[in-house]
Design a protein around this motif. Structure first.
Motif, mmCIF file in Angstrom:
data_model
loop_
_atom_site.group_PDB
_atom_site.id
_atom_site.type_symbol
_atom_site.label_atom_id
_atom_site.label_comp_id
_atom_site.label_asym_id
_atom_site.label_seq_id
_atom_site.Cartn_x
_atom_site.Cartn_y
_atom_site.Cartn_z
ATOM 1 N N PRO A 19 0.834 -1.207 0.000
ATOM 2 C CA PRO A 19 0.000 0.000 0.000
ATOM 3 C C PRO A 19 0.872 1.261 0.000
ATOM 4 O O PRO A 19 1.989 1.257 0.545
ATOM 5 N N GLY A 20 0.373 2.313 -0.601
ATOM 6 C CA GLY A 20 1.127 3.561 -0.714
ATOM 7 C C GLY A 20 1.635 4.102 0.608
ATOM 8 O O GLY A 20 2.720 4.659 0.688
ATOM 9 N N THR A 21 0.862 3.919 1.669
ATOM 10 C CA THR A 21 1.277 4.425 2.979
ATOM 11 C C THR A 21 1.918 3.330 3.820
ATOM 12 O O THR A 21 2.243 3.551 4.974
ATOM 13 N N ASP A 22 2.102 2.136 3.235
ATOM 14 C CA ASP A 22 2.652 0.966 3.910
ATOM 15 C C ASP A 22 1.766 0.511 5.070
ATOM 16 O O ASP A 22 2.214 -0.151 5.985
ATOM 17 N N ARG A 23 0.506 0.900 5.037
ATOM 18 C CA ARG A 23 -0.471 0.459 6.033
ATOM 19 C C ARG A 23 -1.783 0.168 5.323
ATOM 20 O O ARG A 23 -2.096 0.773 4.312
ATOM 21 N N THR A 24 -2.526 -0.745 5.884
ATOM 22 C CA THR A 24 -3.861 -1.010 5.376
ATOM 23 C C THR A 24 -4.779 -1.251 6.571
ATOM 24 O O THR A 24 -4.306 -1.609 7.655
ATOM 25 N N GLY A 85 1.693 8.806 -10.018
ATOM 26 C CA GLY A 85 0.866 9.437 -8.995
ATOM 27 C C GLY A 85 -0.114 8.475 -8.344
ATOM 28 O O GLY A 85 -0.935 8.893 -7.535
ATOM 29 N N ARG A 86 -0.032 7.192 -8.739
ATOM 30 C CA ARG A 86 -0.911 6.154 -8.195
ATOM 31 C C ARG A 86 -2.389 6.501 -8.369
ATOM 32 O O ARG A 86 -3.212 6.256 -7.486
ATOM 33 N N GLY A 88 -5.643 5.580 -10.268
ATOM 34 C CA GLY A 88 -6.216 4.481 -11.028
ATOM 35 C C GLY A 88 -5.574 3.154 -10.673
ATOM 36 O O GLY A 88 -4.591 3.088 -9.934
ATOM 37 N N LEU A 89 -6.138 2.102 -11.221
ATOM 38 C CA LEU A 89 -5.655 0.762 -10.930
ATOM 39 C C LEU A 89 -4.753 0.256 -12.049
ATOM 40 O O LEU A 89 -3.587 -0.030 -11.840
ATOM 41 N N LYS A 90 -5.294 0.169 -13.257
ATOM 42 C CA LYS A 90 -4.512 -0.246 -14.419
ATOM 43 C C LYS A 90 -4.695 0.806 -15.512
ATOM 44 O O LYS A 90 -5.802 1.195 -15.837
ATOM 45 N N VAL A 91 -3.579 1.241 -16.043
ATOM 46 C CA VAL A 91 -3.571 2.252 -17.094
ATOM 47 C C VAL A 91 -3.114 1.592 -18.385
ATOM 48 O O VAL A 91 -2.092 0.888 -18.384
ATOM 49 N N VAL A 92 -3.859 1.806 -19.460
ATOM 50 C CA VAL A 92 -3.527 1.205 -20.743
ATOM 51 C C VAL A 92 -3.182 2.310 -21.729
ATOM 52 O O VAL A 92 -3.887 3.308 -21.835
ATOM 53 N N VAL A 93 -2.065 2.115 -22.453
ATOM 54 C CA VAL A 93 -1.692 3.004 -23.549
ATOM 55 C C VAL A 93 -2.009 2.275 -24.833
ATOM 56 O O VAL A 93 -1.515 1.173 -25.073
ATOM 57 N N GLU A 94 -2.874 2.883 -25.641
ATOM 58 C CA GLU A 94 -3.320 2.242 -26.887
ATOM 59 C C GLU A 94 -2.673 2.912 -28.087
ATOM 60 O O GLU A 94 -2.732 4.136 -28.209
ATOM 61 N N PRO A 95 -2.053 2.099 -28.963
ATOM 62 C CA PRO A 95 -1.423 2.694 -30.162
ATOM 63 C C PRO A 95 -2.448 3.231 -31.140
ATOM 64 O O PRO A 95 -3.581 2.873 -31.121
#
Length: 95
Positions: A19-24, A85-86, A88-95
């Motif tokens: 996790p970004g803050t190393d805590r959950t 910047g964290r 979203g979950l999954k970012v897709v780059v489409e050609p």
């Protein structure tokens, strides 16, 4: 909390990554009441991929909901900025 809420009684919740803050946090009473098993996983290994690919190929897992952003190839710098910047979950780059 959502994983705890959605998992069936006696099920297993796997926390993958850091996790970004190393805590959950989660609601312990809900996990305890359902008798859930909590597993922490640093990363997947190549031996995990065959089963995952088979489940997706069989239509048992829909990955489309994991994609939170799509960028044109020309906007790749913005896609990488979203990842860094964290956002979203999954970012897709489409050609």
């Amino acid at each position: 909390d959502e994983a705890i809420r959605l998992t069936r009684a006696g099920g297993r919740v796997v926390l993958v990554g850091i996790p970004g803050t190393d805590r959950t946090t989660f609601t312990a009473s809900a996990a305890r009441r359902k008798g859930l098993t909590l597993v922490l996983c640093r990363r997947m290994t190549s031996s995990d991929l065959g089963r995952a690919i088979a489940l997706v190929g069989a239509g048992r897992i829909d990955l489309s909901s994991l994609v939170t952003d799509r960028f044109a190839l020309a906007d790749a710098p913005a896609a990488f900025a979203a990842l860094a910047g964290r956002r979203g979950l999954k970012v897709v780059v489409e050609p």
